[in-house]
Design a protein around this motif. Structure first.
Motif, PDB file in Angstrom:
ATOM      1  N   VAL A  48       0.837  -1.192   0.000  1.00 43.39           N
ATOM      2  CA  VAL A  48       0.000   0.000   0.000  1.00 43.39           C
ATOM      3  C   VAL A  48       0.874   1.244   0.000  1.00 43.39           C
ATOM      4  O   VAL A  48       0.687   2.154  -0.808  1.00 43.39           O
ATOM      5  N   VAL A  49       1.818   1.290   0.928  1.00 48.56           N
ATOM      6  CA  VAL A  49       2.717   2.424   1.037  1.00 48.56           C
ATOM      7  C   VAL A  49       3.958   2.024   1.818  1.00 48.56           C
ATOM      8  O   VAL A  49       3.892   1.172   2.706  1.00 48.56           O
ATOM      9  N   SER A  50       5.080   2.620   1.477  1.00 45.17           N
ATOM     10  CA  SER A  50       6.315   2.432   2.210  1.00 45.17           C
ATOM     11  C   SER A  50       6.906   3.783   2.560  1.00 45.17           C
ATOM     12  O   SER A  50       6.683   4.770   1.858  1.00 45.17           O
ATOM     13  N   ILE A  51       7.654   3.812   3.638  1.00 43.26           N
ATOM     14  CA  ILE A  51       8.390   5.006   4.013  1.00 43.26           C
ATOM     15  C   ILE A  51       9.790   4.580   4.423  1.00 43.26           C
ATOM     16  O   ILE A  51       9.964   3.701   5.265  1.00 43.26           O
ATOM     17  N   ARG A  52      10.775   5.193   3.795  1.00 44.82           N
ATOM     18  CA  ARG A  52      12.154   4.867   4.088  1.00 44.82           C
ATOM     19  C   ARG A  52      12.675   5.684   5.249  1.00 44.82           C
ATOM     20  O   ARG A  52      12.029   6.635   5.701  1.00 44.82           O
ATOM     21  N   ARG A  53      13.845   5.322   5.721  1.00 44.47           N
ATOM     22  CA  ARG A  53      14.436   5.977   6.869  1.00 44.47           C
ATOM     23  C   ARG A  53      14.611   7.476   6.645  1.00 44.47           C
ATOM     24  O   ARG A  53      14.491   8.261   7.587  1.00 44.47           O
ATOM     25  N   ASP A  54      14.872   7.864   5.399  1.00 40.81           N
ATOM     26  CA  ASP A  54      15.057   9.276   5.089  1.00 40.81           C
ATOM     27  C   ASP A  54      13.745  10.014   4.868  1.00 40.81           C
ATOM     28  O   ASP A  54      13.750  11.199   4.553  1.00 40.81           O
ATOM     29  N   GLY A  55      12.622   9.327   5.010  1.00 42.93           N
ATOM     30  CA  GLY A  55      11.316   9.939   4.861  1.00 42.93           C
ATOM     31  C   GLY A  55      10.688   9.807   3.496  1.00 42.93           C
ATOM     32  O   GLY A  55       9.540  10.227   3.301  1.00 42.93           O
ATOM     33  N   THR A  56      11.396   9.241   2.549  1.00 39.58           N
ATOM     34  CA  THR A  56      10.863   9.042   1.211  1.00 39.58           C
ATOM     35  C   THR A  56       9.689   8.071   1.252  1.00 39.58           C
ATOM     36  O   THR A  56       9.776   7.014   1.872  1.00 39.58           O
ATOM     37  N   THR A  57       8.603   8.428   0.584  1.00 34.54           N
ATOM     38  CA  THR A  57       7.408   7.590   0.573  1.00 34.54           C
ATOM     39  C   THR A  57       7.079   7.106  -0.824  1.00 34.54           C
ATOM     40  O   THR A  57       7.450   7.722  -1.823  1.00 34.54           O
ATOM     41  N   ASN A  58       6.361   6.005  -0.884  1.00 39.85           N
ATOM     42  CA  ASN A  58       5.911   5.435  -2.141  1.00 39.85           C
ATOM     43  C   ASN A  58       4.530   4.829  -1.924  1.00 39.85           C
ATOM     44  O   ASN A  58       4.389   3.890  -1.146  1.00 39.85           O
ATOM     45  N   TYR A  59       3.527   5.374  -2.609  1.00 38.12           N
ATOM     46  CA  TYR A  59       2.151   4.917  -2.481  1.00 38.12           C
ATOM     47  C   TYR A  59       1.707   4.182  -3.730  1.00 38.12           C
ATOM     48  O   TYR A  59       2.054   4.562  -4.851  1.00 38.12           O
ATOM     49  N   VAL A  60       0.890   3.158  -3.544  1.00 38.64           N
ATOM     50  CA  VAL A  60       0.256   2.520  -4.676  1.00 38.64           C
ATOM     51  C   VAL A  60      -0.744   3.518  -5.275  1.00 38.64           C
ATOM     52  O   VAL A  60      -1.350   4.317  -4.546  1.00 38.64           O
ATOM     53  N   ASP A  61      -0.889   3.504  -6.586  1.00 32.21           N
ATOM     54  CA  ASP A  61      -1.696   4.521  -7.259  1.00 32.21           C
ATOM     55  C   ASP A  61      -3.124   4.613  -6.723  1.00 32.21           C
ATOM     56  O   ASP A  61      -3.699   5.702  -6.652  1.00 32.21           O
ATOM     57  N   SER A  62      -3.699   3.499  -6.353  1.00 27.63           N
ATOM     58  CA  SER A  62      -5.094   3.471  -5.952  1.00 27.63           C
ATOM     59  C   SER A  62      -5.386   4.215  -4.648  1.00 27.63           C
ATOM     60  O   SER A  62      -6.545   4.513  -4.360  1.00 27.63           O
ATOM     61  N   VAL A  63      -4.348   4.533  -3.865  1.00 30.26           N
ATOM     62  CA  VAL A  63      -4.574   5.217  -2.592  1.00 30.26           C
ATOM     63  C   VAL A  63      -3.984   6.613  -2.555  1.00 30.26           C
ATOM     64  O   VAL A  63      -4.160   7.327  -1.559  1.00 30.26           O
ATOM     65  N   LYS A  64      -3.315   7.023  -3.605  1.00 27.34           N
ATOM     66  CA  LYS A  64      -2.716   8.351  -3.633  1.00 27.34           C
ATOM     67  C   LYS A  64      -3.782   9.427  -3.467  1.00 27.34           C
ATOM     68  O   LYS A  64      -4.823   9.386  -4.102  1.00 27.34           O
ATOM     69  N   GLY A  65      -3.496  10.377  -2.594  1.00 26.03           N
ATOM     70  CA  GLY A  65      -4.441  11.435  -2.317  1.00 26.03           C
ATOM     71  C   GLY A  65      -5.459  11.090  -1.257  1.00 26.03           C
ATOM     72  O   GLY A  65      -6.196  11.972  -0.803  1.00 26.03           O
ATOM     73  N   ARG A  66      -5.512   9.820  -0.840  1.00 27.02           N
ATOM     74  CA  ARG A  66      -6.471   9.385   0.169  1.00 27.02           C
ATOM     75  C   ARG A  66      -5.792   8.872   1.439  1.00 27.02           C
ATOM     76  O   ARG A  66      -6.302   9.087   2.533  1.00 27.02           O
ATOM     77  N   PHE A  67      -4.675   8.177   1.279  1.00 29.98           N
ATOM     78  CA  PHE A  67      -3.949   7.619   2.418  1.00 29.98           C
ATOM     79  C   PHE A  67      -2.670   8.409   2.664  1.00 29.98           C
ATOM     80  O   PHE A  67      -2.027   8.879   1.716  1.00 29.98           O
ATOM     81  N   THR A  68      -2.288   8.511   3.928  1.00 30.05           N
ATOM     82  CA  THR A  68      -1.066   9.201   4.294  1.00 30.05           C
ATOM     83  C   THR A  68      -0.343   8.428   5.388  1.00 30.05           C
ATOM     84  O   THR A  68      -0.929   8.127   6.426  1.00 30.05           O
ATOM     85  N   ILE A  69       0.929   8.112   5.160  1.00 29.75           N
ATOM     86  CA  ILE A  69       1.736   7.435   6.162  1.00 29.75           C
ATOM     87  C   ILE A  69       2.528   8.472   6.939  1.00 29.75           C
ATOM     88  O   ILE A  69       2.954   9.494   6.390  1.00 29.75           O
ATOM     89  N   SER A  70       2.710   8.221   8.215  1.00 29.87           N
ATOM     90  CA  SER A  70       3.469   9.137   9.055  1.00 29.87           C
ATOM     91  C   SER A  70       4.154   8.369  10.172  1.00 29.87           C
ATOM     92  O   SER A  70       3.775   7.241  10.487  1.00 29.87           O
ATOM     93  N   ARG A  71       5.152   8.992  10.769  1.00 30.83           N
ATOM     94  CA  ARG A  71       5.892   8.392  11.871  1.00 30.83           C
ATOM     95  C   ARG A  71       5.794   9.263  13.103  1.00 30.83           C
ATOM     96  O   ARG A  71       5.824  10.490  13.023  1.00 30.83           O
ATOM     97  N   ASP A  72       5.662   8.626  14.235  1.00 26.63           N
ATOM     98  CA  ASP A  72       5.617   9.316  15.513  1.00 26.63           C
ATOM     99  C   ASP A  72       6.748   8.757  16.366  1.00 26.63           C
ATOM    100  O   ASP A  72       6.616   7.682  16.957  1.00 26.63           O
ATOM    101  N   TRP A  73       7.857   9.479  16.426  1.00 28.40           N
ATOM    102  CA  TRP A  73       9.023   8.981  17.146  1.00 28.40           C
ATOM    103  C   TRP A  73       8.807   8.949  18.652  1.00 28.40           C
ATOM    104  O   TRP A  73       9.419   8.150  19.345  1.00 28.40           O
ATOM    105  N   THR A  74       7.930   9.802  19.155  1.00 22.35           N
ATOM    106  CA  THR A  74       7.694   9.820  20.592  1.00 22.35           C
ATOM    107  C   THR A  74       7.006   8.551  21.057  1.00 22.35           C
ATOM    108  O   THR A  74       7.167   8.140  22.209  1.00 22.35           O
ATOM    109  N   LYS A  75       6.231   7.926  20.183  1.00 28.01           N
ATOM    110  CA  LYS A  75       5.519   6.698  20.511  1.00 28.01           C
ATOM    111  C   LYS A  75       6.088   5.483  19.790  1.00 28.01           C
ATOM    112  O   LYS A  75       5.593   4.369  19.972  1.00 28.01           O
ATOM    113  N   ASN A  76       7.107   5.700  18.965  1.00 27.20           N
ATOM    114  CA  ASN A  76       7.722   4.631  18.188  1.00 27.20           C
ATOM    115  C   ASN A  76       6.677   3.872  17.367  1.00 27.20           C
ATOM    116  O   ASN A  76       6.607   2.638  17.388  1.00 27.20           O
ATOM    117  N   THR A  77       5.869   4.639  16.655  1.00 23.30           N
ATOM    118  CA  THR A  77       4.812   4.052  15.846  1.00 23.30           C
ATOM    119  C   THR A  77       4.825   4.611  14.430  1.00 23.30           C
ATOM    120  O   THR A  77       5.341   5.699  14.173  1.00 23.30           O
TER     121      THR A  77
END
Length: 116
Positions: A48-77
């Motif tokens: 569906v989506v990947s996020i690399r250590r440097d923050g680079t993201t890659n979304y499958v076309d079907s979810v672009k504009g609808r799904f968003t991946i994010s990282r929360d370092w304070t909660k390690n999630t």
């Protein structure tokens, strides 16, 4: 050994939203990448989506504009905000990570069901 635990799945009407979370036992900063996959029953998992250590993201076309991946370092999630959900998004969603030494770890999955 890395433990990944997904949460946030559930039932929602088409057009609604859900927010999935993946809690990791290790530091997400040490992982090569974090990903969300989904898998229909009897079929292969798809990215569906990947996020690399440097923050680079890659979304499958079907979810672009609808799904968003994010990282929360304070909660390690790693989170997946899912908006404008469609019945086609109904699937079992998995969190996945690959460590720098090439080891792969998967969560147990969380069910997302979108009604029409």
């Amino acid at each position: 050994q890395v433990d990944l635990v997904e949460s946030g799945g559930g039932l929602v009407q088409a057009g609604g939203s859900l927010r999935l979370s993946c809690a990791a036992s290790g530091s997400i900063l040490s992982f090569s990448l974090m990903e969300w996959y989904r898998q229909p029953p009897g079929k292969q998992r798809e990215l569906v989506v990947s996020i690399r250590r440097d923050g680079t993201t890659n979304y499958v076309d079907s979810v672009k504009g609808r799904f968003t991946i994010s990282r929360d370092w304070t909660k390690n999630t790693v989170n997946l905000q899912m908006n404008s959900l469609k019945p086609e998004d109904t699937d079992l969603y998995y969190c996945h990570t690959e460590t720098p030494n090439g080891r792969n770890y998967w969560g147990q999955g969380t069910q997302v069901t979108v009604s029409s």
